[in-house]
Write an enzyme that holds these catalytic residues in place. Sequence first.
Site, PDB file in Angstrom:
ATOM      1  N   GLY A  15       0.788  -1.236   0.000  1.00  0.00           N
ATOM      2  CA  GLY A  15       0.000   0.000   0.000  1.00  0.00           C
ATOM      3  C   GLY A  15       0.812   1.273   0.000  1.00  0.00           C
ATOM      4  O   GLY A  15       0.289   2.344   0.314  1.00  0.00           O
ATOM      5  N   LYS A  33       8.295   8.888  -9.064  1.00  0.00           N
ATOM      6  CA  LYS A  33       8.471   7.432  -9.151  1.00  0.00           C
ATOM      7  C   LYS A  33       9.506   7.193 -10.243  1.00  0.00           C
ATOM      8  O   LYS A  33       9.198   7.280 -11.430  1.00  0.00           O
ATOM      9  CB  LYS A  33       7.142   6.768  -9.508  1.00  0.00           C
ATOM     10  CG  LYS A  33       7.230   5.275  -9.771  1.00  0.00           C
ATOM     11  CD  LYS A  33       6.936   4.482  -8.525  1.00  0.00           C
ATOM     12  CE  LYS A  33       6.837   2.993  -8.844  1.00  0.00           C
ATOM     13  NZ  LYS A  33       6.407   2.209  -7.679  1.00  0.00           N
ATOM     14  N   GLU A 101       9.075   7.411  -4.486  1.00  0.00           N
ATOM     15  CA  GLU A 101       8.567   6.065  -4.228  1.00  0.00           C
ATOM     16  C   GLU A 101       9.377   5.025  -4.978  1.00  0.00           C
ATOM     17  O   GLU A 101       9.555   5.105  -6.194  1.00  0.00           O
ATOM     18  CB  GLU A 101       7.091   5.957  -4.630  1.00  0.00           C
ATOM     19  CG  GLU A 101       6.513   4.587  -4.282  1.00  0.00           C
ATOM     20  CD  GLU A 101       5.112   4.370  -4.821  1.00  0.00           C
ATOM     21  OE1 GLU A 101       4.634   3.218  -4.738  1.00  0.00           O
ATOM     22  OE2 GLU A 101       4.508   5.335  -5.335  1.00  0.00           O
ATOM     23  N   GLY A 102       9.860   4.034  -4.246  1.00  0.00           N
ATOM     24  CA  GLY A 102      10.564   2.924  -4.862  1.00  0.00           C
ATOM     25  C   GLY A 102       9.593   1.937  -5.486  1.00  0.00           C
ATOM     26  O   GLY A 102       8.405   2.205  -5.650  1.00  0.00           O
TER      27      GLY A 102
END
Length: 210
Positions: A15, A33, A101-102
Site C-alpha cells: 500500500g 516514481k 517512491e521505490g
Amino acid sequence: MSSRIVVTGTGTGVGKTVFSAGLAHLIEASYWKPIQAGLEEATDTELVTRLGNLSADRVMPELYRLRTPAAPLHSAELDGIRIDADSLNVPVAGERPLIIEGAGGLMVPLTNSTLYIDIFERWQLPVVLCASTELGTINHSLLSIEALRKRQIRILGIAFIGRRNPDSESAICDIGRVRWLGRLPWIEPLTADTLHCVFKNSFVRNDFLA
C-alpha cells in the site's frame, strides 16, 4: 533545502503508493516514481496524482516506463531496455518537499548488479518504511530495518497499512528500534477526499518535516 523522503515497502502490494498519495497531500509535496513497471492499468504516478490532488507541476516524470508489471530488471529485459543505475539521480523539486517512491521492496533488482537499496544508499535520504499489518509482517519488517541499518540509511519511521494489529506493530517498533509514524487503515471507498480525511487523522505532518 526542502525535505526529500524515500517511501519504500516491506514488499509488493503493502500500500505504499496510496500512502505516498496521502503523504504528498499532507505535507504539500511533489512526487517522483523513478521506475514504473506496468503500463496496462493506471500507473503509480497517475494514481498518486489523482488521490493526492497533485497539480502537474508537482509530478516528476518517470525515468523509465516499462510495460510488464514485474521486477524492473525483468521488465526492462522484456522491453529490450537496460536500466542505467547511474542515471537515477534525485531531481530538483523547488521549494516543496519531494516524495520518492521505490518499487516493491528494498532488494528489488534494477540490473544484474544493482538493487534498489543500493540507490537508496547512494542518495542517503531518510526513508519511511511502509509495512503491512498482516501475518508475516514482523519478519518482513525487521529484515527490511536490518538491511537499511546495515547500509547506514536513516529510517524516519515505520508506517503501518491495514487492520489494527497492536501486538505486531509494537514488536516491530520495539525490537527494530524505529519510530511508529501511524497506521493507515484500508479505505472503502478509496477517493481523494476519504484518503485525505483518514490520513490527516492517522499521521502527524511534522513527523515528516522535522
